[in-house]
Structure formats: structure tokens, C-alpha cells
Design a protein around this motif. Structure first.
Motif, mmCIF file in Angstrom:
data_model
loop_
_atom_site.group_PDB
_atom_site.id
_atom_site.type_symbol
_atom_site.label_atom_id
_atom_site.label_comp_id
_atom_site.label_asym_id
_atom_site.label_seq_id
_atom_site.Cartn_x
_atom_site.Cartn_y
_atom_site.Cartn_z
ATOM 1 N N ASN A 109 0.849 -1.189 0.000
ATOM 2 C CA ASN A 109 0.000 0.000 0.000
ATOM 3 C C ASN A 109 0.886 1.242 0.000
ATOM 4 O O ASN A 109 1.482 1.599 1.018
ATOM 5 C CB ASN A 109 -0.920 -0.022 1.222
ATOM 6 N N LEU A 110 0.957 1.907 -1.137
ATOM 7 C CA LEU A 110 1.811 3.084 -1.253
ATOM 8 C C LEU A 110 1.086 4.376 -0.890
ATOM 9 O O LEU A 110 1.709 5.426 -0.780
ATOM 10 C CB LEU A 110 2.378 3.179 -2.674
ATOM 11 N N ASP A 111 -0.229 4.319 -0.691
ATOM 12 C CA ASP A 111 -0.970 5.533 -0.343
ATOM 13 C C ASP A 111 -0.658 6.005 1.069
ATOM 14 O O ASP A 111 -0.704 7.197 1.353
ATOM 15 C CB ASP A 111 -2.473 5.288 -0.487
ATOM 16 N N GLU A 112 -0.339 5.103 1.951
ATOM 17 C CA GLU A 112 -0.044 5.458 3.339
ATOM 18 C C GLU A 112 1.448 5.658 3.589
ATOM 19 O O GLU A 112 1.857 5.893 4.711
ATOM 20 C CB GLU A 112 -0.582 4.365 4.269
ATOM 21 N N TRP A 113 2.234 5.578 2.557
ATOM 22 C CA TRP A 113 3.674 5.726 2.693
ATOM 23 C C TRP A 113 4.038 7.184 2.851
ATOM 24 O O TRP A 113 3.447 8.071 2.221
ATOM 25 C CB TRP A 113 4.359 5.158 1.456
ATOM 26 N N LYS A 114 5.001 7.476 3.736
ATOM 27 C CA LYS A 114 5.436 8.845 3.961
ATOM 28 C C LYS A 114 6.953 8.887 3.931
ATOM 29 O O LYS A 114 7.622 8.048 4.530
ATOM 30 C CB LYS A 114 4.937 9.348 5.315
#
Length: 106
Positions: free
Chosen positions: A75-80
């Protein structure tokens, strides 16, 4: 006799020929010594056959398609993106500061 004396007085024969012999002979000598070095490194780097078999199996077992499927599930949407500490910053303090700022946002 006359030719021998003339050759002894000739600067090319007196200085040039020994210099060429030194340079060319040194080149061949250095090649032999460096070859010994590389042969010793090759012998030292040999792996145990059982360990070498395991390493070869691991290299062959990773398939491009499998890796692609695994990456699709991430899941790259929650990556920071969080930067690391600068050389002048104390890393432990900076890590604590980053953790605290992340906890406040959540």
C-alpha cells in the motif's frame, strides 16, 4: 675493436639500452608478481560447496513476476517520506522527534 669502442662511447647504447631493458623487464616482472596476488585472492574467496549451492538456489528462486505481484500488494498511499538526521543533528533525538510528530498527526 674500433666498433666496440665506438659502441661504448655511444650514449644510446650506454644509457638507453639498459633503461629499455629495465622498463620492459620490470613490466614482465610486475605482471608475474601481480598474478600471484590475484591467484591468492581467488583461492581465498572460494566458498564451501554446500554454502555455494544455497547461494545459487537463492539467486535463481526470485522470479520477476513473483516480485511484481508482491510489490502490487504494497500500500503506497499510506507511505510517507521521512528524511534522516543531518550530520550535525543528534540521531536519537531526531528519531524521537519524528516519532512524536507522526503520533500527533494520527
Amino acid at each position: 675493436m674500433f666498433n666496440l669502442k665506438a659502441l661504448q662511447k655511444n650514449k644510446t647504447v650506454k644509457y638507453g639500452v639498459p633503461m629499455l631493458l629495465l622498463v620492459i623487464g620490470g613490466s614482465f616482472g610486475l605482471r608475474e608478481f601481480t598474478q600471484i596476488r590475484y591467484d591468492a585472492q581467488r583461492i581465498r574467496k572460494r566458498l564451501d560447496p554446500s554454502l555455494e549451492a544455497k547461494v545459487n538456489l537463492e539467486k535463481q528462486s526470485v522470479m520477476l513476476e513473483e516480485e511484481y505481484e508482491r510489490m502490487k500488494q504494497v500500500n503506497l498511499d499510506e507511505w510517507k517520506n521521512i528524511r534522516g538526521p543531518r550530520p550535525w543533528e543528534h540521531s536519537k533525538e531526531y528519531q524521537e522527534q519524528q516519532r512524536n510528530s507522526q503520533n500527533k498527526k494520527e
